[in-house]
Design a protein around this motif. Structure first.
Motif, PDB file in Angstrom:
ATOM      1  N   MET A  81      40.365  37.779  41.771  1.00  0.00           N
ATOM      2  CA  MET A  81      39.525  37.410  40.633  1.00  0.00           C
ATOM      3  C   MET A  81      39.113  35.950  40.710  1.00  0.00           C
ATOM      4  O   MET A  81      39.969  35.058  40.746  1.00  0.00           O
ATOM      5  N   ILE A 118      36.344  40.530  42.449  1.00  0.00           N
ATOM      6  CA  ILE A 118      35.787  40.398  41.104  1.00  0.00           C
ATOM      7  C   ILE A 118      35.301  38.963  40.964  1.00  0.00           C
ATOM      8  O   ILE A 118      36.095  38.038  40.854  1.00  0.00           O
ATOM      9  N   VAL A 140      30.294  39.511  35.647  1.00  0.00           N
ATOM     10  CA  VAL A 140      31.190  39.864  34.545  1.00  0.00           C
ATOM     11  C   VAL A 140      30.961  38.902  33.378  1.00  0.00           C
ATOM     12  O   VAL A 140      30.835  37.693  33.567  1.00  0.00           O
ATOM     13  N   THR A 153      37.800  49.587  37.571  1.00  0.00           N
ATOM     14  CA  THR A 153      39.244  49.817  37.486  1.00  0.00           C
ATOM     15  C   THR A 153      39.598  51.258  37.853  1.00  0.00           C
ATOM     16  O   THR A 153      40.589  51.508  38.541  1.00  0.00           O
ATOM     17  N   TYR A 172      45.097  36.388  40.554  1.00  0.00           N
ATOM     18  CA  TYR A 172      44.260  35.791  39.511  1.00  0.00           C
ATOM     19  C   TYR A 172      44.899  34.482  39.066  1.00  0.00           C
ATOM     20  O   TYR A 172      46.006  34.119  39.511  1.00  0.00           O
ATOM     21  N   TYR A 226      42.626  44.746  33.551  1.00  0.00           N
ATOM     22  CA  TYR A 226      41.840  44.166  32.459  1.00  0.00           C
ATOM     23  C   TYR A 226      42.553  42.969  31.828  1.00  0.00           C
ATOM     24  O   TYR A 226      41.933  41.940  31.526  1.00  0.00           O
ATOM     25  N   LEU A 229      42.156  40.051  33.996  1.00  0.00           N
ATOM     26  CA  LEU A 229      40.790  39.517  33.923  1.00  0.00           C
ATOM     27  C   LEU A 229      40.615  38.638  32.689  1.00  0.00           C
ATOM     28  O   LEU A 229      40.000  37.558  32.762  1.00  0.00           O
ATOM     29  N   SER A 232      42.338  35.462  33.434  1.00  0.00           N
ATOM     30  CA  SER A 232      41.566  34.678  34.393  1.00  0.00           C
ATOM     31  C   SER A 232      40.366  34.007  33.737  1.00  0.00           C
ATOM     32  O   SER A 232      40.033  32.854  34.042  1.00  0.00           O
ATOM     33  N   LYS A 233      39.707  34.725  32.831  1.00  0.00           N
ATOM     34  CA  LYS A 233      38.545  34.149  32.142  1.00  0.00           C
ATOM     35  C   LYS A 233      38.948  32.966  31.264  1.00  0.00           C
ATOM     36  O   LYS A 233      38.247  31.953  31.193  1.00  0.00           O
TER      37      LYS A 233
END
Length: 285
Positions: A81, A118, A140, A153, A172, A226, A229, A232-233
């Motif tokens: 990621m 990703i 994304v 996924t 990640y 998820y 993610l 990570s964001k």
């Protein structure tokens, strides 16, 4: 030596750049706040689904499921990621460096692994180096919903179920604070350690445990992706906010330096003009 006009031009351009980085910092700060809230809000769900899954897996004797069992490793999948763009400090490079070093240590051939990328940065990095990118997802959202990555996924978990991969690892950046994020490696599949990390509760379930696990385990694995993610964001926004703040501070220091240099050059020019005037007046006497 640069002329006064050149120095003034550098000051103006640096000020404009400072305004841009400040605006980007403020934008990232707003996204960071929402990203942290999203990541924290997802934690209770993850803890509960892990608890239920572990309780069923342990409490049901004789239940065997491919996702809970290790098998001979022929091919490994790496879910990596990153972001779609840069200007986030070392956010992307730290993850990519960790994954690349791990692959170099574990594998001797590209046939032994594949990448699920990703983020555009991850995809471009591995494609440039001739590594097999089996699946990619770019664009994304900064505040992603599960529906937006559901297809990815499901496909990733399906690759393990159909034997394409014998194990899956997740890489990640874990969010710890606004100024601290760390690269994290997590074994996604098989779920061999799910029974050792979860709090166990006794449940009565209907229909059979096998049927429940058949539905629940893929959902749990997808939820892990998820959740990572979202984490990570939040890290990405924090890293970009910090990077833009540092860039703004550096621009300010550069403006001070240029301004001092400009004033000195301007004073030298005025002194030179006065000297020439005085010298000319003395020559006329």
């Amino acid at each position: 030596m640069a002329s006064l006009r050149d120095i003034k031009s550098r000051i103006n351009s640096t000020k404009k750049m400072s305004q841009i980085t400040k605006a980007m910092e403020m934008t990232s700060a707003a996204k960071w706040n929402r990203g942290v809230l999203n990541a924290k809000a997802f934690v209770p769900y993850m803890e509960k689904i892990q608890e239920v899954t572990a309780a069923i897996a342990i409490g049901s004797k004789g239940v065997n499921h491919p996702m809970l069992q290790s098998r001979p490793i022929k091919k490994t999948g790496y879910i990596v990621m990153t972001s779609d763009r840069g200007l986030a400090g070392a956010f992307n490079s730290n993850v990519l460096r960790k994954v690349y070093q791990t692959i170099q240590e574990r594998h001797k051939s590209n046939d032994e692994f594949a990448i699920i990328a990703i983020g555009r940065v991850a995809r471009d990095f591995f494609v440039k180096r001739g590594m097999n990118v089996a699946l990619e997802i770019v664009g994304v959202s900064d505040q992603p919903s599960f529906d937006s990555i559901k297809a990815m996924t499901s496909a990733t978990v399906g690759m393990f179920s159909d034997g394409t991969f014998d194990e899956l690892y997740l890489y990640y950046t874990h969010y710890k604070s606004a100024i601290t994020q760390e690269v994290t490696e997590k074994k996604l599949l098989p779920l061999t350690d799910i029974t050792t990390t979860a709090k166990l509760t006794s449940y009565e379930f209907e229909p059979s445990a096998e049927e429940i696990l058949e539905v629940l385990l893929p959902q749990y694995a997808e939820s892990l992706i998820y959740g990572a993610l979202l984490d990570s964001k939040a890290s990405e926004h924090a890293a970009r906010m910090t990077a833009m703040r540092n860039a703004t501070d550096n621009a300010g220091e550069l403006i001070k330096s240029y301004s001092l240099f400009y004033n000195r050059a301007r004073q030298a020019a005025i002194t030179q003009e006065l000297t020439e005037i005085v010298g000319g007046a003395s020559a006329l006497e």
